[in-house]
Design a protein around this motif. Structure first.
Motif, PDB file in Angstrom:
ATOM      1  N   ASP A  85       1.652  13.515   2.551  1.00 17.99           N
ATOM      2  CA  ASP A  85       0.491  12.824   3.098  1.00 17.99           C
ATOM      3  C   ASP A  85      -0.760  13.680   3.120  1.00 17.99           C
ATOM      4  N   ALA A 125      -2.234  13.214  -0.128  1.00 18.99           N
ATOM      5  CA  ALA A 125      -2.665  11.819  -0.220  1.00 18.99           C
ATOM      6  C   ALA A 125      -3.980  11.608   0.518  1.00 18.99           C
ATOM      7  N   LEU A 126      -4.109  12.217   1.689  1.00 22.75           N
ATOM      8  CA  LEU A 126      -5.339  12.067   2.473  1.00 22.75           C
ATOM      9  C   LEU A 126      -6.513  12.757   1.782  1.00 22.75           C
ATOM     10  N   VAL A 155      -7.520  10.353  -0.829  1.00 21.24           N
ATOM     11  CA  VAL A 155      -8.271   9.244  -0.224  1.00 21.24           C
ATOM     12  C   VAL A 155      -9.755   9.603  -0.121  1.00 21.24           C
ATOM     13  N   VAL A 206      -3.543   4.542  -2.997  1.00 21.87           N
ATOM     14  CA  VAL A 206      -3.000   5.885  -2.747  1.00 21.87           C
ATOM     15  C   VAL A 206      -1.739   5.758  -1.896  1.00 21.87           C
ATOM     16  N   ALA A 259      -1.947   9.782   8.304  1.00 18.58           N
ATOM     17  CA  ALA A 259      -1.644   8.853   7.214  1.00 18.58           C
ATOM     18  C   ALA A 259      -1.453   7.441   7.744  1.00 18.58           C
ATOM     19  N   ILE A 302      -3.569   4.121   6.748  1.00 10.98           N
ATOM     20  CA  ILE A 302      -2.949   2.878   6.275  1.00 10.98           C
ATOM     21  C   ILE A 302      -3.428   1.689   7.110  1.00 10.98           C
ATOM     22  N   ARG A 309      -7.402   2.357   4.144  1.00 10.64           N
ATOM     23  CA  ARG A 309      -7.885   3.400   3.240  1.00 10.64           C
ATOM     24  C   ARG A 309      -6.770   3.967   2.367  1.00 10.64           C
ATOM     25  N   MET A 310      -5.540   3.786   2.811  1.00 11.00           N
ATOM     26  CA  MET A 310      -4.365   4.302   2.101  1.00 11.00           C
ATOM     27  C   MET A 310      -3.327   3.191   2.047  1.00 11.00           C
ATOM     28  N   THR A 369       3.172   5.018   2.748  1.00  9.00           N
ATOM     29  CA  THR A 369       3.767   6.346   2.855  1.00  9.00           C
ATOM     30  C   THR A 369       5.262   6.181   3.122  1.00  9.00           C
TER      31      THR A 369
END
Length: 307
Positions: free
Chosen positions: A226, A229-230, A233, A245, A254, A258, A262-263, A266
């Protein structure tokens, strides 16, 4: 009589010195050096990551509940420091070493040295390669990455261009998650970029920015944790792109991303349960009980629907 007393005192002195040597050197029958303290050492790869902070907290709570001594050391993602940390824990006569390797190969020698000293070893989240440790406690990283990648397929369809942010090279979790991603992506998606960002948010942003400059048609990103991932983002937002993402770990940040849209998704690993389970099984080893060689911890896909 004086000669006799002198002889007895001399004999007692020799015997006492000999006894001290046995205790200090840890050699010979009756040595106490082989008797372990009943304490547990936990070597964490890094606490600059919410996942491992939560794992350590789960371990600390379990140790407190069970009334055992637990020492936690942070390698700061430095293999050399982790080896030194493990050596230091061994010198403190711990009974069980719980290790979360920075690199699954690089810690092999240090772990073997611990085992040679009679220390039981449990690995958490990542494997230790090349040695037969007592137990490995981890999520099924391959299955988790497959879930995450299939979510991309189900959401956007097959054949789209995707990118992969890989974890720290050599870490078993990075290897397994990469395997899970490619198990699905190589058949159903078009992987146009794949690069390590070392499980780090800042690196994730930088690598993603570079990927977007080179590949303007990327529609989705799988990040092996994450934090990366962030970072991705942020890069996607900065580029004004609409890119799905997907990460791995289900950290608080995360989940918030979500919920905010924005995501995309996960994978939840339950790091607190991993830490708790490790300490509980360490205590079993201290008590002479037999434990399983491998203990899986369930993973779950987290999306906006169940976040």
């Amino acid at each position: 009589m004086k000669k006799f007393i002198a002889f007895v005192l001399s004999a007692l002195t020799v015997f006492t010195m000999s006894g001290c040597m046995v205790t200090i050197d840890g050699e010979g029958s009756g040595s106490s050096a082989s008797e372990k303290s009943g304490a547990i050492g936990l070597s964490i790869s890094t606490q600059n990551n919410p996942f491992f902070v939560t794992l350590a907290e789960g371990a600390e709570k379990a140790a407190q509940d069970l009334g055992v001594s637990l020492t936690v050391v942070d390698a700061g993602d430095d293999v050399t420091k982790q080896v030194s940390d493990i050596e230091d824990l061994i010198s403190k006569n711990i009974s069980v070493l719980i290790v979360n390797p920075v690199d699954s190969d690089a810690v092999t020698g240090a772990v073997q040295a611990a085992m040679d000293q009679g220390v039981k070893v449990i690995s958490v989240d990542r494997a230790v390669n090349g040695v037969d440790i007592d137990c490995q406690i981890a999520s099924d990283n391959v299955a988790g990455a497959e879930l995450a990648t299939q979510y991309i397929v189900d959401t956007l369809g097959e054949g789209i261009e995707v990118a992969e942010l890989q974890g720290t090279p050599g870490a078993s979790a990075a290897i397994d998650r990469g395997e899970g991603f490619h198990n699905i992506a190589d058949e159903k998606l078009n992987v146009v970029a794949s690069q390590t960002a070392n499980f780090d948010r800042t690196e994730g942003m930088t690598v993603m920015e570079n990927m977007l400059q080179s590949n303007g048609n990327i529609k989705a990103v799988f990040a092996a944790n994450d934090e990366m991932a962030l970072g991705a983002v942020e890069a996607v937002a900065g580029a004004g792109k609409d890119i799905l993402v997907v990460g791995f770990d289900a950290t608080d940040d995360a989940i918030a991303a979500i919920k905010a849209g924005r995501m995309g998704a996960t994978i939840a690993q339950q790091p607190d349960l991993i830490g708790q389970t490790a300490v509980e099984n360490a205590v079993k080893l201290i008590n002479g009980e037999t434990i399983e060689k491998s203990i899986p911890v369930e993973v779950t896909l987290i999306t906006k629907d169940n976040a």
